[in-house]
Design an enzyme around this catalytic site. Structure first.
Site, short mmCIF file in Angstrom:
data_model
loop_
_atom_site.label_atom_id
_atom_site.label_comp_id
_atom_site.label_asym_id
_atom_site.label_seq_id
_atom_site.Cartn_x
_atom_site.Cartn_y
_atom_site.Cartn_z
N TRP A 445 86.26 9.16 18.00
CA TRP A 445 86.98 8.12 18.74
C TRP A 445 86.07 7.05 19.34
O TRP A 445 86.55 6.17 20.05
CB TRP A 445 87.78 8.78 19.86
CG TRP A 445 88.73 9.83 19.39
CD1 TRP A 445 90.03 9.64 18.99
CD2 TRP A 445 88.46 11.23 19.23
NE1 TRP A 445 90.58 10.85 18.61
CE2 TRP A 445 89.65 11.84 18.74
CE3 TRP A 445 87.35 12.03 19.45
CZ2 TRP A 445 89.74 13.20 18.47
CZ3 TRP A 445 87.44 13.40 19.18
CH2 TRP A 445 88.61 13.97 18.71
N ASP A 446 84.76 7.11 19.11
CA ASP A 446 83.81 6.23 19.79
C ASP A 446 83.85 6.47 21.29
O ASP A 446 83.77 5.54 22.09
CB ASP A 446 84.11 4.76 19.47
CG ASP A 446 82.98 3.82 19.92
OD1 ASP A 446 81.86 4.32 20.12
OD2 ASP A 446 83.24 2.62 20.08
N PHE A 447 83.96 7.73 21.69
CA PHE A 447 83.98 8.12 23.09
C PHE A 447 82.57 8.45 23.59
O PHE A 447 82.37 9.39 24.34
CB PHE A 447 84.90 9.33 23.30
CG PHE A 447 86.36 9.00 23.41
CD1 PHE A 447 86.79 7.74 23.78
CD2 PHE A 447 87.33 9.96 23.13
CE1 PHE A 447 88.14 7.42 23.89
CE2 PHE A 447 88.68 9.67 23.24
CZ PHE A 447 89.09 8.40 23.61
#
Length: 768
Positions: A445-447
């Protein structure tokens, strides 16, 4: 009739997706009402009145008496109701219907006026339930603001109390300077995100293009400037420079190869990160390069990195000075391809520029130089944000990202997954891992952790303290850990999460939820949470929402349309937090923006780049990806306000103390049209806060053009000053060593959503 037709068509579409029946039913009745009114029948007005009453009942049933969701459902209908009610005399000669129409119009006008007035006061405010301790007296002398986060621990706190909640409303502009470099950006270009340093009577500022300027703290007069910046295709920014003083620095590591530094040459210097991957040392007195550092003042950070395409590896955040070391990570371009430049973190001698150690997340055998000619391990998790240092424990704390690309991870190795989206504690002398804690497993998630890990000693009831590190995340979660061991100090539990079904991908069955700390802006959305400036774009948002898969924070990407909330911007981002040690309150600002995404089979990917929204190629994987902000057709977020808040959290009790929306729609609005209204709906924030001992919080990173001050004990806004353009910079404060005057300084180069740009450095002070 037009409104009814829109509702009927859209409502039928929504029902087909399994959504609410309200819009179809209301649309059919509105069409009938319109036909009857055209035919001169008063019953048409009555039908509209019944529709409005039913809408009120439906709205309250869906969202209760929450202000902004009700406004979205009722305001436009009320305005239409006024027109219909005033038309009743044209439809009938009967006295009673005319009086009912007139009375209804008066009531609706009153309701609209009261609502419009009420809209200018903040909604959804969480007030403190207990009174915080009174501000303590500040020490006679306060340290310089000598690091990006005020100190190496990242507190963003100043022990100053000249400017207080009682007198802050008298702040005035003391001086304004211009850098001469106006950042130009479409979202992926140059942006001013700087927090200046104050060293003695110098204020040190860096521009988005890498120019460093020294100003006199009392006058704003320019002392010197150094134009050492480089050029890259995108993402030009300098969040801050780092300061080193050889006379006061501790010595945490030996110089390699028996080098003896000459400490008489530029003992005080600043380190400048550049967007073309250089580390430059400048003499703080003259602004000239330090000849004894690296090659004529420059260390080329591309050495040992293998192939580095333009814009694929660069420095955008401040380096960390830890003792006699200067430590750098690096931003790696997201989502272009696999095998991008390494995510290695390196420590150089702050005196000579010699490489002392390297931490290669993909190969623990690396201790310094790469083990082969190809360089450090490519495509590994990187550290693009600011780091922290605990000199007592001898540990450096790294916030890591994930191996690119973001939304497909079937190609990632076990080592890629081991350290991604984690807080990693390294031994400052050797660069070896002491412990690490992962906030997201197998991140799809590009977290990545975007914020500086903040180090704080939490006071205990028995008079002792617990060494803590706190990090905020894009997920809207706060992780509180023992910084000596990495063990949680607030409950963190592994909870099952939704599983995807894309062939070749793997999914973590659980994710670590920080349930012992407040969650901010990350509730799972429902159709009733959809919002819009009008019922029409609310309907379109509902259609969008019901056409997507949304299963909470960790909704996995797939070939179908999925909603990620919070999106890849957060949640919380690089601005980090500020902490007031007199109360143990931590101040968190956030943005609440969703991301609609889906994977695209490789043979269907056309164009795209790894920057901002739209198609990203993810070359080397079976899929590209589409990323779009979750916005209505009018360009406003589809979920209900607030879209950004400021929150106080008590680090001793782990409780949320207060929360207020931050920012208005004055300088933005539907379709990018400025509303010019100070409606405090709470807008996405991007930038740091500043806490002072007198009980103030300053923030400028909103979408309207203001620097604001809040009472840090209550959350009440006590002052704001109009800026010439927006700001994503970090406010900082200091007391002049020459005049004793306290200044608050902000850089203003423009807010991301606005085309207005500037080159301002503005200092505020109390009247002299």
């Amino acid at each position: 009739m037009a409104a009814g037709l829109f509702f009927t068509i859209g409502g039928g579409w929504l029902i087909g997706l399994g959504g609410s029946w309200y819009f179809l039913i209301a649309g059919l009745v509105l069409i009938a009402s319109g036909v009857l009114i055209i035919c001169g029948q008063a019953i048409g007005a009555a039908l509209f009145g019944l529709t409005f009453i039913a809408t009120v009942v439906w709205g309250v049933w869906e969202v209760g008496f929450t202000f902004w969701p009700l406004v979205s459902r009722l305001f436009a209908m009320a305005v239409g109701g006024i027109v219909v009610a005033l038309s009743v005399p044209l439809l009938t000669r009967a006295r009673t219907p005319r009086l009912i129409g007139l009375g209804s119009a008066v009531a609706l006008v009153a309701g609209v006026v009261i609502t419009a007035i009420s809209a200018f006061s903040p909604k959804g405010v969480i007030h403190p339930t207990e009174t915080a301790a009174a501000p303590q007296a500040a020490p006679a002398t306060a340290p310089d603001w000598s690091a990006w986060g005020a100190n190496d621990q990242g507190h963003r706190f100043a022990a100053l109390d000249d400017i207080t909640p009682a007198n802050v409303n008298t702040l005035e502009v003391a001086w304004t300077a211009h850098t001469g470099e106006t950042p130009q950006s479409t979202g992926s270009g140059a942006e001013d995100q700087n927090t200046p340093l104050q060293i003695g009577n110098q204020l040190i500022v860096c521009t988005a293009y890498g120019t460093v300027i020294s100003y006199n703290v009392d006058t704003g007069a320019e002392n010197w400037r150094n134009e050492s910046g480089g050029t890259v295709p995108a993402w030009q920014r300098c969040r801050g420079v780092a300061y080193f003083d050889a006379a006061t620095a501790s010595f945490v590591a030996d110089e390699p190869d028996g080098i003896t530094p000459d400490r008489t040459v530029s003992p005080q210097r600043v380190f400048v990160p550049t967007v073309d991957a250089r580390l430059i040392a400048l003499d703080i007195t003259t602004g000239e390069r330090v000849a004894t550092f690296g090659e004529d003042g420059v260390v080329d950070l591309k050495i040992g990195m293998g192939e580095v395409k333009p814009g694929y590896y660069q420095q955008t955040s401040t380096p960390l000075v830890a003792g006699n070391l200067v430590i750098v990570g690096g931003r790696v371009a997201d989502n272009n391809e696999t095998g991008e430049p390494p995510g290695v973190v390196r420590a150089f001698s702050a005196e000579t520029g010699a490489l002392v150690w390297a931490w290669d997340p993909g190969n623990p055998a690396v201790t310094r130089e790469p083990l082969d000619e190809g360089g450090y391990t490519r495509g590994t998790p990187n550290v693009w944000s600011a780091m922290s240092f605990d000199p007592d424990l001898g540990l450096v704390y790294l916030p890591t990202g994930n191996a690119t690309p973001d939304f497909w991870a079937g190609e990632r190795t076990e080592m890629d997954d081991l350290y991604s989206s984690s807080v990693v504690a390294l031994n400052v002398s050797t660069g070896r891992v002491q412990w690490h804690f992962q906030t997201v497993h197998h991140d799809l998630w590009d977290f990545d952790i975007p914020a500086q890990p903040v180090l704080y000693d939490i006071p205990n009831a028995d008079g002792t303290t617990t060494p803590a590190v706190v990090t905020v995340s894009k997920t809207g979660m706060i992780y509180l850990l023992n910084r000596a061991t990495g063990e949680p100090l607030a409950d963190i539990v592994e909870q099952p999460v939704p599983q995807g079904n894309v062939e070749g991908e793997r999914y973590s069955p659980t994710q670590p939820y920080s349930i012992g700390m407040p969650m901010i802006g990350n509730a799972t959305l429902t159709e009733a949470d959809m919002w819009g400036a009008t019922p029409f774009d609310q309907l379109m948002c509902r259609i969008q929402f019901k056409g997507m898969r949304h299963e909470g924070i960790f909704t996995p990407p797939g070939l179908d349309h999925a909603l990620q909330m919070p999106g890849s911007l957060g949640g919380m981002n690089w601005g980090s937090v500020s902490i007031d040690p007199t109360t143990s309150y931590m101040y968190v600002n956030d943005m609440r923006l969703g991301l609609a995404n889906y994977l695209i089979p490789r043979d269907q990917v056309q164009g795209g780049s790894g920057i901002e929204m739209g198609v990203v190629p993810q070359l080397g994987t079976p899929f590209g990806a589409m990323r779009e902000r979750f916005l209505s057709p009018l360009g406003v977020p589809c979920q209900a306000p607030p879209f950004g808040t400021l929150t106080a959290v008590d680090l001793k009790t782990h409780a949320l103390v207060w929360q207020v929306p931050v920012g208005t729609v004055q300088d933005t609005g539907p379709m990018g049209i400025r509303m010019g209204l100070q409606l405090p709906v709470g807008m996405p924030t991007l930038g740091p806060t500043l806490a002072t001992q007198s009980g103030l919080i300053f923030i400028a990173g909103t979408q309207d053009f203001y620097l604001r001050a809040y009472d840090s004990r209550t959350g009440a806004e006590v002052w704001k000053a109009r800026l010439p353009v927006g700001s994503q910079g970090g406010p900082m404060t200091f007391r002049s060593p020459d005049t004793g005057r306290q200044y608050v300084v902000i850089t203003a180069g423009g807010a991301r959503q606005s085309p207005d740009r500037g080159d301002y450095v503005i200092a505020y002070a109390l009247p002299s």
